[in-house]
Design a protein around this motif. Structure first.
Motif, mmCIF file in Angstrom:
data_model
loop_
_atom_site.group_PDB
_atom_site.id
_atom_site.type_symbol
_atom_site.label_atom_id
_atom_site.label_comp_id
_atom_site.label_asym_id
_atom_site.label_seq_id
_atom_site.Cartn_x
_atom_site.Cartn_y
_atom_site.Cartn_z
ATOM 1 N N GLU B 194 -0.348 7.386 -5.303
ATOM 2 C CA GLU B 194 0.892 7.924 -4.761
ATOM 3 C C GLU B 194 1.952 6.830 -4.688
ATOM 4 O O GLU B 194 1.622 5.643 -4.679
ATOM 5 C CB GLU B 194 0.640 8.539 -3.374
ATOM 6 C CG GLU B 194 0.509 7.552 -2.219
ATOM 7 C CD GLU B 194 -0.772 6.741 -2.240
ATOM 8 O OE1 GLU B 194 -1.643 6.999 -3.103
ATOM 9 O OE2 GLU B 194 -0.893 5.823 -1.399
ATOM 10 N N ILE B 231 5.355 -4.001 -8.318
ATOM 11 C CA ILE B 231 4.672 -2.889 -7.647
ATOM 12 C C ILE B 231 4.084 -3.348 -6.318
ATOM 13 O O ILE B 231 4.286 -2.735 -5.272
ATOM 14 C CB ILE B 231 3.556 -2.303 -8.549
ATOM 15 C CG1 ILE B 231 4.166 -1.645 -9.791
ATOM 16 C CG2 ILE B 231 2.715 -1.286 -7.770
ATOM 17 C CD1 ILE B 231 3.147 -1.222 -10.845
ATOM 18 N N LYS B 232 3.368 -4.468 -6.343
ATOM 19 C CA LYS B 232 2.716 -4.990 -5.144
ATOM 20 C C LYS B 232 3.738 -5.256 -4.028
ATOM 21 O O LYS B 232 3.508 -4.964 -2.869
ATOM 22 C CB LYS B 232 1.965 -6.281 -5.505
ATOM 23 C CG LYS B 232 1.567 -7.152 -4.337
ATOM 24 C CD LYS B 232 0.173 -6.907 -3.886
ATOM 25 C CE LYS B 232 -0.262 -7.899 -2.819
ATOM 26 N NZ LYS B 232 -1.147 -7.313 -1.837
ATOM 27 N N THR B 233 4.868 -5.818 -4.416
ATOM 28 C CA THR B 233 5.854 -6.227 -3.419
ATOM 29 C C THR B 233 6.706 -5.065 -2.907
ATOM 30 O O THR B 233 7.064 -5.022 -1.734
ATOM 31 C CB THR B 233 6.782 -7.303 -4.025
ATOM 32 O OG1 THR B 233 5.974 -8.299 -4.648
ATOM 33 C CG2 THR B 233 7.633 -7.952 -2.951
ATOM 34 N N ARG B 235 6.330 -1.367 -3.682
ATOM 35 C CA ARG B 235 5.803 -0.022 -3.458
ATOM 36 C C ARG B 235 5.650 0.208 -1.955
ATOM 37 O O ARG B 235 5.058 -0.630 -1.276
ATOM 38 C CB ARG B 235 4.458 0.123 -4.166
ATOM 39 C CG ARG B 235 3.810 1.475 -4.001
ATOM 40 C CD ARG B 235 2.532 1.554 -4.835
ATOM 41 N NE ARG B 235 1.691 2.641 -4.403
ATOM 42 C CZ ARG B 235 0.406 2.515 -4.095
ATOM 43 N NH1 ARG B 235 -0.189 1.349 -4.208
ATOM 44 N NH2 ARG B 235 -0.284 3.569 -3.694
ATOM 45 N N VAL B 236 6.230 1.261 -1.466
ATOM 46 C CA VAL B 236 6.281 1.615 -0.036
ATOM 47 C C VAL B 236 7.179 0.647 0.752
ATOM 48 O O VAL B 236 8.030 1.089 1.526
ATOM 49 C CB VAL B 236 4.890 1.687 0.625
ATOM 50 C CG1 VAL B 236 5.012 2.119 2.085
ATOM 51 C CG2 VAL B 236 3.993 2.657 -0.126
ATOM 52 N N ASN B 237 7.012 -0.666 0.542
ATOM 53 C CA ASN B 237 7.825 -1.628 1.285
ATOM 54 C C ASN B 237 9.318 -1.361 1.123
ATOM 55 O O ASN B 237 10.085 -1.498 2.066
ATOM 56 C CB ASN B 237 7.524 -3.056 0.809
ATOM 57 C CG ASN B 237 6.281 -3.628 1.469
ATOM 58 O OD1 ASN B 237 5.865 -3.160 2.527
ATOM 59 N ND2 ASN B 237 5.681 -4.632 0.849
ATOM 60 N N PRO B 243 6.290 4.612 5.314
ATOM 61 C CA PRO B 243 5.100 4.979 4.537
ATOM 62 C C PRO B 243 4.700 6.443 4.662
ATOM 63 O O PRO B 243 3.886 6.917 3.884
ATOM 64 C CB PRO B 243 4.012 4.071 5.110
ATOM 65 C CG PRO B 243 4.487 3.716 6.467
ATOM 66 C CD PRO B 243 5.972 3.697 6.414
#
Lengths: 222, 271
Positions: B194, B231-233, B235-237, B243
């Motif tokens: 997601e 993406i790691k940094t 995504r959602v952030n 969230p």
């Protein structure tokens, strides 16, 4: 006469160097003590600063892996649950659907809060299920245990009436079975007591759901 | 203090002890100033033949003194090391994602460049004109594009996609001429997760472009490590809604014209 000289010299010298030495020695002692105190305080401070960092779950911990992967797993259950609430014909299916959707969305919030309080990103850097011993083998086409494929989701979206109800129940049963397996993974891993406590509550809920959904499938003749 | 055993004159031990305490090093200078012109040994020699014995203990005690000094130095170094590491670890661990995003080479931060654009997401029906393409923020359609790790094989509407960005999605777009194996690699990163979605995009100046709310990064191929970093940094952030903003219940259909239906579900069942 050497003796007098020494005595003459010695008294002269002893007081001077002796008291000077004693003074400097005392000064040295005080400095050393002060330094020791400062070093001790710094060590204590550093220890205090480090301890929570070292004891809280890290980026590759089972706890973090569980929080991230279960968020993904739950997200799909929320999607399916909302569909059931909107499209279900059977009242119990609609009820189960909205219960799962809101319940699991709430749990997503809990798990995301853990990650934030651990200073970790919502996104991991490890592959899905890497936190479980047999995890990697359980991932199929990038999907965690029990998760529906995009095709199955499209099928569910298209289904109507009683067909939808039965299809939803069967898919959610699979989803829950996979979910319980993942929950067992974190319960076996132990670790953070709060994570264990919440995971146990998740398991209780999903096992109750499973009993009710199995009964509902039977009732609907699926 | 083994020197006291010989039972020599009282002074001797005092002299010796003065010689001993200096072990730390400083007193030697004191000796010199006390008796100008004379070497260290002179007063001790004067105290008699036995005076020679003390010399050895003096040397020994001087040697012994390195023990505590070395120990203290070692402890201090260790302390400095621990404190240094703690401070470094604390500073590093708490490095906010915004800072880590800024560290990604080539990223464009529209939160910095255009604060009004990034401020928020008013809902707006019909087509919206975006200054940045693919868009990274701004007004958008009430319905978001489904972003449950959806892989779209045809272009999607900006107006829905921007709404997904607002919900914390990283939207990966690629030029339609991107080789199939490259597309497959991108697909692998997205499917089943997601807050991620993938779609082709016409008219990109680079083969791949990544969008998060207020951020954009363009890269040449799917193996670029910055894709995973982005993406790691972000995504959602990067979400301005947190969230819990949904990715399900969105538009699953492709096509660049936004759908004006309020209810995406009925939209989907129609389409």
């Amino acid at each position: 006469m050497t003796a007098p000289t020494t005595t003459a010299n010695a008294p002269d010298e002893t007081p001077v160097t002796g008291s000077g030495d004693r003074r400097s020695a005392r000064r040295f002692g005080i400095l050393a003590l002060a330094a020791a105190v400062v070093v001790g305080l710094l060590l204590g401070y550093a220890g205090g600063l480090l301890t929570p960092k070292l004891t809280r779950p890290g980026d590759t911990s089972a706890e973090a892996g569980f929080a991230r992967d279960m968020t993904t797993h739950h997200s799909q259950a929320v999607a399916m649950g909302l569909m059931a609430f909107q499209k279900g014909t059977d009242p119990e299916v609609r009820q189960i659907g909205v219960d799962i959707a809101t319940g699991q969305q709430g749990e997503i919030g809990t798990m995301q809060t853990w990650l934030r309080s651990w200073g970790l990103d919502p996104a991991g850097s490890e592959p899905a299920m890497a936190w479980m011993p047999d995890g990697a083998a359980l991932v199929k086409n990038g999907l965690m245990p029990g998760m529906a494929t995009p095709e199955e989701m499209t099928e569910l979206e298209a289904a109507k009436g009683r067909d939808f109800d039965v299809m939803f129940l069967k898919m959610m049963i699979q989803h829950h079975l996979g979910g319980v397996h993942m929950i067992d993974g974190i319960l076996d891993a132990g670790g953070d007591p709060e994570v264990t406590r919440v995971a146990q509550v998740m398991k209780n809920t999903q096992q109750t759901d499973l009993a009710n959904m199995n009964a509902a499938v039977k009732r609907l003749g699926g | 203090m083994s020197i006291s055993t010989p039972g020599g004159p009282e002074r001797r031990p005092t002299v010796v002890s003065t010689g001993k305490k200096p072990a730390a090093g400083r007193p030697a200078a004191g000796d010199r100033t006390a008796k100008p012109g004379a070497g260290k040994g002179t007063p001790r020699q004067g105290s008699g033949g036995k005076g020679r014995k003390p010399i050895t203990p003096v040397k020994v005690s001087q040697g012994r003194a390195w023990g505590p000094t070395a120990l203290i130095t070692a402890v201090c170094l260790l302390a400095v090391g621990i404190v240094g590491y703690a401070v470094y670890a604390a500073a590093q661990g708490s490095k906010p994602w915004e800072k880590r995003a800024a560290d990604i080479k080539g990223i464009v931060d529209y939160r910095d460049k255009d604060k009004d654009l990034v401020k928020g997401g008013n809902h707006q029906q019909g087509p919206v004109k975006y200054t940045v393409l693919p868009p990274v923020a701004g007004p958008h359609n009430p319905a978001w594009q489904n972003c449950m790790g959806d892989v779209y094989d045809a272009p999607i509407a900006n107006e829905h996609a921007v709404h997904s960005l607002e919900h914390g999605t990283v939207w990966i777009t690629y030029r339609p001429d991107l080789p199939a194996d490259q597309v497959a690699k991108l697909k692998e990163k997205v499917v089943g997760k997601e807050k991620l979605m993938l779609s082709p995009y016409e008219g990109l100046d680079k083969p791949i472009s990544l969008q998060a709310w207020g951020y954009q990064l363009k890269v040449d191929n799917a193996d670029d490590k910055r894709i995973d970093e982005f993406i790691k940094t972000l995504r959602v952030n990067a979400s301005i809604e947190g969230p819990n903003a949904l990715c399900t219940q969105g538009v699953t259909a492709t096509g660049t014209t936004p759908r004006d239906m309020g209810n995406q579900m009925s939209d989907q069942t129609q389409g």
